[in-house]
Design an enzyme around this catalytic site. Structure first.
Site, PDB file in Angstrom:
ATOM      1  N   SER A   1       0.883  -1.178   0.000  1.00  0.00           N
ATOM      2  CA  SER A   1       0.000   0.000   0.000  1.00  0.00           C
ATOM      3  C   SER A   1       0.913   1.218   0.000  1.00  0.00           C
ATOM      4  CB  SER A   1      -0.862   0.002   1.262  1.00  0.00           C
ATOM      5  OG  SER A   1      -1.436   1.281   1.464  1.00  0.00           O
TER       6      SER A   1
ATOM      7  N   TYR B   1      -2.665  -0.988  10.392  1.00  0.00           N
ATOM      8  CA  TYR B   1      -2.669  -1.238   8.947  1.00  0.00           C
ATOM      9  C   TYR B   1      -1.309  -0.859   8.342  1.00  0.00           C
ATOM     10  CZ  TYR B   1      -4.124  -1.072   4.055  1.00  0.00           C
ATOM     11  OH  TYR B   1      -4.215  -1.284   2.700  1.00  0.00           O
TER      12      TYR B   1
HETATM   13  N1  LIG Z   1      -8.803  -0.268  -1.649  1.00  0.00           N
HETATM   14  C1  LIG Z   1      -7.753   0.499  -1.372  1.00  0.00           C
HETATM   15  O1  LIG Z   1      -7.845   1.735  -1.325  1.00  0.00           O
HETATM   16  C2  LIG Z   1      -6.399  -0.134  -1.136  1.00  0.00           C
HETATM   17  C3  LIG Z   1      -5.261   0.687  -1.129  1.00  0.00           C
HETATM   18  C4  LIG Z   1      -4.005   0.122  -0.908  1.00  0.00           C
HETATM   19  C5  LIG Z   1      -3.887  -1.236  -0.695  1.00  0.00           C
HETATM   20  N2  LIG Z   1      -5.008  -2.016  -0.698  1.00  0.00           N
HETATM   21  C6  LIG Z   1      -4.822  -3.444  -0.444  1.00  0.00           C
HETATM   22  O2  LIG Z   1      -5.315  -4.178  -1.547  1.00  0.00           O
HETATM   23  C7  LIG Z   1      -5.796  -5.452  -1.099  1.00  0.00           C
HETATM   24  C8  LIG Z   1      -7.231  -5.640  -1.578  1.00  0.00           C
HETATM   25  O3  LIG Z   1      -8.018  -4.589  -1.057  1.00  0.00           O
HETATM   26  P1  LIG Z   1      -9.519  -4.317  -1.553  1.00  0.00           P
HETATM   27  O4  LIG Z   1      -9.748  -2.859  -1.394  1.00  0.00           O
HETATM   28  O5  LIG Z   1      -9.775  -4.969  -2.863  1.00  0.00           O
HETATM   29  O6  LIG Z   1     -10.306  -5.084  -0.372  1.00  0.00           O
HETATM   30  P2  LIG Z   1     -11.755  -5.778  -0.373  1.00  0.00           P
HETATM   31  O7  LIG Z   1     -12.197  -5.784   1.049  1.00  0.00           O
HETATM   32  O8  LIG Z   1     -12.627  -5.108  -1.378  1.00  0.00           O
HETATM   33  O9  LIG Z   1     -11.403  -7.258  -0.830  1.00  0.00           O
HETATM   34  C9  LIG Z   1     -10.549  -8.067  -0.071  1.00  0.00           C
HETATM   35  C10 LIG Z   1     -10.845  -9.530  -0.322  1.00  0.00           C
HETATM   36  O10 LIG Z   1     -10.025 -10.305   0.569  1.00  0.00           O
HETATM   37  C11 LIG Z   1     -10.837 -11.305   1.181  1.00  0.00           C
HETATM   38  N3  LIG Z   1     -10.328 -11.673   2.514  1.00  0.00           N
HETATM   39  C12 LIG Z   1     -10.206 -10.868   3.595  1.00  0.00           C
HETATM   40  N4  LIG Z   1      -9.782 -11.588   4.647  1.00  0.00           N
HETATM   41  C13 LIG Z   1      -9.637 -12.883   4.223  1.00  0.00           C
HETATM   42  C14 LIG Z   1      -9.245 -14.100   4.849  1.00  0.00           C
HETATM   43  N5  LIG Z   1      -8.943 -14.157   6.142  1.00  0.00           N
HETATM   44  N6  LIG Z   1      -9.214 -15.215   4.110  1.00  0.00           N
HETATM   45  C15 LIG Z   1      -9.543 -15.174   2.786  1.00  0.00           C
HETATM   46  N7  LIG Z   1      -9.933 -14.066   2.149  1.00  0.00           N
HETATM   47  C16 LIG Z   1      -9.979 -12.918   2.858  1.00  0.00           C
HETATM   48  C17 LIG Z   1     -12.225 -10.662   1.284  1.00  0.00           C
HETATM   49  O11 LIG Z   1     -13.243 -11.626   1.454  1.00  0.00           O
HETATM   50  C18 LIG Z   1     -12.306  -9.892  -0.019  1.00  0.00           C
HETATM   51  O12 LIG Z   1     -12.859 -10.681  -1.057  1.00  0.00           O
HETATM   52  C19 LIG Z   1      -5.655  -5.430   0.428  1.00  0.00           C
HETATM   53  O13 LIG Z   1      -4.454  -6.077   0.787  1.00  0.00           O
HETATM   54  C20 LIG Z   1      -5.588  -3.962   0.757  1.00  0.00           C
HETATM   55  O14 LIG Z   1      -4.901  -3.708   1.966  1.00  0.00           O
HETATM   56  C21 LIG Z   1      -6.246  -1.494  -0.909  1.00  0.00           C
END
Ligand SMILES: NC(=O)c1ccc[n+]([C@@H]2O[C@H](COP(=O)([O-])OP(=O)(O)OC[C@H]3O[C@@H](n4cnc5c(N)ncnc54)[C@H](O)[C@@H]3O)[C@@H](O)[C@H]2O)c1
Length: 258
Positions: A142, A155
């Protein structure tokens, strides 16, 4: 340009958000995609929709905090496909709080999902990649890995670990033809962001959405497919010279906010 034909990929958290887009883009470019997610409904939905489009995907229910379950699934994937070429450690959860408001339970939860699950996938995935003659790993870090964000203590800590473990893996396996890189998105519009707004700003979701969008100098949040396209490039043979790198993708958040 990007051709992933005959590559076998595992995408964690592929049921929603950025992981869903990564699963779709990798499949579109020819990979067979194995989606691991705790969300059965959405994981199944994504895999079915990829298969309906004529591409290949399979959903595996998995709580990524369960080390042994990951072992079983990775073994099954390898048995079935006789290869593991791509591993995308994408699943992650968010948490709001500073060091005073963050509880030991919060720390354990963030550690288990955002760090330990990545360790487990690497622990079981790398031996299979070695048997496959090499591969490409992309870790979802991130922009929080490298800048201080307000009220994101646990986080930020967890994403710092994802950032630095990427270099360790890249170094240890460079002679095994295994590349390992990390991607650092700024704010991307996914269910994670919508749930954050719903839980923390009930009734002011739209106003806060606009405010958060403007924190990226480019004036909006990223789209999941924009992150997925970078990930697909890093998985491809076109990126063969790339390992041990961190790729911010943040609408100018890190370098243009003065
Ligand atoms: N959305 C943002 O702004 C952003 C920014 C930087 C980094 N990220 C990172 O990108 C990645 C995806 O984020 P996103 O926004 O798509 O999140 P999201 O919540 O939309 O999707 C995350 C997915 O991971 C799955 N998940 C969570 N815990 C789990 C577990 N214990 N076992 C199996 N599956 C699990 C969820 O069910 C979901 O389908 C994450 O690592 C997040 O930290 C997101």
């Amino acid at each position: 340009m990007i051709n992933l034909t005959n590559k076998v990929a595992i995408v964690t958290g592929g049921g929603k958000g950025i992981g869903e887009s990564i699963s779709r883009v990798l499949a579109k470019q020819g990979a067979s995609v194995h989606i691991l997610d705790i969300d059965k409904e959405n994981g199944t939905r994504v895999a079915e929709s990829i298969n309906t489009s004529g591409k290949k995907a399979l959903f595996h229910y998995c709580d990524l905090t369960n080390h042994d379950a990951i072992d079983d699934i990775f073994k099954n994937v390898y048995k079935q496909s006789e290869s593991l070429d791509i591993l995308i450690n994408n699943a992650g959860i968010a948490h709001i709080g500073n060091v005073e408001t963050t509880t030991p339970n919060d720390i354990d939860r963030l550690y288990n999902v955002n760090i330990k699950s990545v360790y487990s996938c690497l622990h079981f995935g790398i031996p299979l990649m070695k048997k496959s003659g090499g591969g490409s790993i992309v870790n979802m870090a991130s922009i929080a890995s490298v800048v201080g964000l307000a009220d994101r203590f646990a986080y930020t800590m967890s994403k710092g670990a994802v950032y630095s473990l990427t270099f360790s893996i890249a170094k240890d396996y460079v002679n095994d033809n295994i590349r390992c890189n990390a991607v650092g998105p700024g704010r991307v519009h996914t269910p994670l962001v919508d749930n954050y707004l719903k839980d923390n700003y009930t009734g002011q979701e739209q106003e806060m959405f606009e405010k958060l969008s403007k924190t990226q100098p480019i004036g909006r949040m990223g789209k999941p497919e924009e992150i997925a396209n970078l990930v697909a490039y890093l998985c491809s043979d076109e990126a063969a010279f790339t390992t041990g790198s961190f790729y911010p993708i943040d609408g100018g958040f890190q370098t243009l906010n003065t």
